[in-house]
Design an enzyme around this catalytic site. Sequence first.
Site, PDB file in Angstrom:
ATOM      1  N   ASP A  45       0.832  -1.200   0.000  1.00  0.00           N
ATOM      2  CA  ASP A  45       0.000   0.000   0.000  1.00  0.00           C
ATOM      3  C   ASP A  45       0.878   1.266   0.000  1.00  0.00           C
ATOM      4  OD1 ASP A  45      -2.089   1.903   0.634  1.00  0.00           O
ATOM      5  OD2 ASP A  45      -3.236   0.257   1.524  1.00  0.00           O
ATOM      6  N   THR A  86      -6.794   3.717  -2.199  1.00  0.00           N
ATOM      7  CA  THR A  86      -6.663   2.298  -1.828  1.00  0.00           C
ATOM      8  C   THR A  86      -7.781   1.396  -2.375  1.00  0.00           C
ATOM      9  OG1 THR A  86      -5.459   2.859   0.153  1.00  0.00           O
ATOM     10  CG2 THR A  86      -6.546   0.737   0.167  1.00  0.00           C
ATOM     11  N   ASN A 107     -12.567   5.495  -1.894  1.00  0.00           N
ATOM     12  CA  ASN A 107     -12.728   4.713  -0.659  1.00  0.00           C
ATOM     13  C   ASN A 107     -14.139   4.935  -0.116  1.00  0.00           C
ATOM     14  OD1 ASN A 107     -10.112   3.704  -0.683  1.00  0.00           O
ATOM     15  ND2 ASN A 107      -9.320   5.472   0.434  1.00  0.00           N
ATOM     16  N   LYS A 168      -5.968  -3.815   6.312  1.00  0.00           N
ATOM     17  CA  LYS A 168      -7.192  -3.061   5.984  1.00  0.00           C
ATOM     18  C   LYS A 168      -8.276  -3.989   5.453  1.00  0.00           C
ATOM     19  CE  LYS A 168      -4.901   1.220   4.487  1.00  0.00           C
ATOM     20  NZ  LYS A 168      -4.658   2.124   3.342  1.00  0.00           N
ATOM     21  N   ASP A 169      -9.531  -3.746   5.818  1.00  0.00           N
ATOM     22  CA  ASP A 169     -10.627  -4.581   5.312  1.00  0.00           C
ATOM     23  C   ASP A 169     -10.699  -4.548   3.784  1.00  0.00           C
ATOM     24  OD1 ASP A 169     -12.254  -2.148   4.776  1.00  0.00           O
ATOM     25  OD2 ASP A 169     -12.498  -2.073   6.938  1.00  0.00           O
ATOM     26  N   ARG A 170     -10.661  -3.340   3.210  1.00  0.00           N
ATOM     27  CA  ARG A 170     -10.792  -3.259   1.748  1.00  0.00           C
ATOM     28  C   ARG A 170      -9.608  -3.902   1.025  1.00  0.00           C
ATOM     29  NH1 ARG A 170      -9.872   1.738   3.926  1.00  0.00           N
ATOM     30  NH2 ARG A 170      -8.272   3.112   3.065  1.00  0.00           N
ATOM     31  N   ASP A 312       1.349   2.353   3.982  1.00  0.00           N
ATOM     32  CA  ASP A 312       0.479   3.505   3.708  1.00  0.00           C
ATOM     33  C   ASP A 312       0.313   4.377   4.947  1.00  0.00           C
ATOM     34  OD1 ASP A 312      -1.499   4.890   1.876  1.00  0.00           O
ATOM     35  OD2 ASP A 312      -2.864   4.358   3.509  1.00  0.00           O
ATOM     36  N   HIS A 493      -2.220  11.042  -1.422  1.00  0.00           N
ATOM     37  CA  HIS A 493      -2.185  10.554  -2.806  1.00  0.00           C
ATOM     38  C   HIS A 493      -3.575  10.675  -3.390  1.00  0.00           C
ATOM     39  CE1 HIS A 493      -4.125   7.008  -1.060  1.00  0.00           C
ATOM     40  NE2 HIS A 493      -3.272   7.162  -0.069  1.00  0.00           N
TER      41      HIS A 493
HETATM   42 ZN    ZN Z   1      -3.427   6.103   1.742  1.00  0.00          ZN
END
Ligand code: ZN
Length: 552
Positions: A45, A86, A107, A168-170, A312, A493
């Site tokens: 990430d 992401t 997101n 992260k879940d995603r 990230d 980003h």
């Molecule tokens: Zn980020």
Amino acid sequence: MRKLLFVFIVVCFTWSSYSQKSMEGSHGKKSEFSNPKLVVGIIVDQMRYDYLTRFYSKYGEGGFKRMMNEGFNCKNNHFNYVPTYTGPGHASVFTGTTPKNHGIIANDWYDKETDKMVYCAEDNTVLAVGTSSEAERMSPRRMNTTTFADENRLFTQMRGKSIGISIKDRGAILPVGHTANAAYWFRGKDEGKFITSNYYMDNLPKWVQDFNNSNTAKSYLKEWKTLYDISTYTESGDDLNNFEGGFNGKKTATFPYDLKALSKKNGGFNILKQSPYGNSLLADFAIEAIKNEALGKDKDTDVLTVSFSSTDYVGHNFGVNSKEIQDTYLRLDKDLERLFNTLDKEVGQGSYTVFLTADHGAVDVPLYLQSLKIPSGYIKSKDLKDALKSFCLERFKTDGLIKNVSNNQVFLNRNKVKELGLDLSYVQQTLVNEIITYGKVYKAYSATTMSTSYFSEGIEHLLQNGYNQKRSGDILTVPYPNHIFYRKTGTSHGSGFNYDTHVPLLFFGYGIKHGATLQKTVIPDITSTISALLGISFPNGASGKPLEFILE
Ligand SMILES: [Zn+2]
């Protein structure tokens, strides 16, 4: 003469069968219809391409360098859409298309149908498994297209397993897609556990419960100091500077960090996410998944997706040029080495295929760039919304036309437009003409332009690939380069500029040649390449081309 002809024919025949054999030999053990036992798709990430080259001399032989030295390095690999966030990044890498088709436009985004903000992986029709938290109800249902893991499941009559894991879940859910056996992500706060959704299962498997009870997460609440002597970290800026965020409860963003003590003021186990140990914990969990799920053990190809998220969090907090980011990558390199060693042992060297890429890059901290006279700065969504509201009041005698401003997009109140008897494309274009006069806006386009014109290059092409007719806003704006919606320390980003689009793409293992290219490749090429390697159907929305030159 006849005898001579006979000898000639025999020689030719022998030669042709010999050369055929040697051709087969040059293909190694790969025959037309054999497959790797396991495909591992790794996302790092926020990994910029230059993290491979900038820290190269400090990496060991078994991590990033092993991928570069044994596999194929696509050095000019880019995201081909905006926004580079992401959620869209993970969906695009694994579906092989862009938000235009897979529908993960950000997101979080403003949902026109329900008139509220929605999160890319939220799903109130399911329940979290392994936690009592109400906030963790997740599934991939907002993603409209299939991933290569889905196609592999269909191809193998659901015998090939697919498992997605991430902090992260995603990062866990979107890559493995709709038919996954499991997606696991990390619940921080006071829990420190890997959890899932009843979209996949009703109870955590025993090995996950054992891992959660093993104290592994707790063992990482320790001191974070640099892996090597900090004076040797000459590839990053001074440890003490004005451009970094840091942790609550510590005055300066400087090494060392006592994570256990700091955890109290930084969300308990959440602090692990913001340290390199979040990646180490994920590598530990991935290793357990490989062993306990028997991945790559039978003839049906399995898929494991691993998304390392701490890079990230550290990048957002400390920025691209920090000692903290350098240390995080040097430690991730060690975690990758452990992961590859496990794959060698459990699946067998040469029997699995790995690719590694990112979900987006990041810009240097704009405040740092300003100190070096490079044009850069900060923007606020609210400023754009306020300016547009007062313009509408003056021009259309109402301030109710602007419904929402988010992710650089303006959503109009289309009912209001109708009510006033106005033409939608006229309102959009009038606002575009107004917005483009604002100081920090670099470009602006209407939704009508996006759906009636075709852009084959530049930022406009990226905007178009990110534009989803059903979900995106009425006006798309682009801030100037090096301008972010963020606080003044740390970075972010989301743009279509090279610092956000240029990310690593490394392949290695079964079926992959050794080499490198500077030819431009784009993110959607990944799934087409993997699908071609496996001989399976391409994901239903895939738009990339198989990278033939990397395949044996
Ligand atoms: Zn980020």
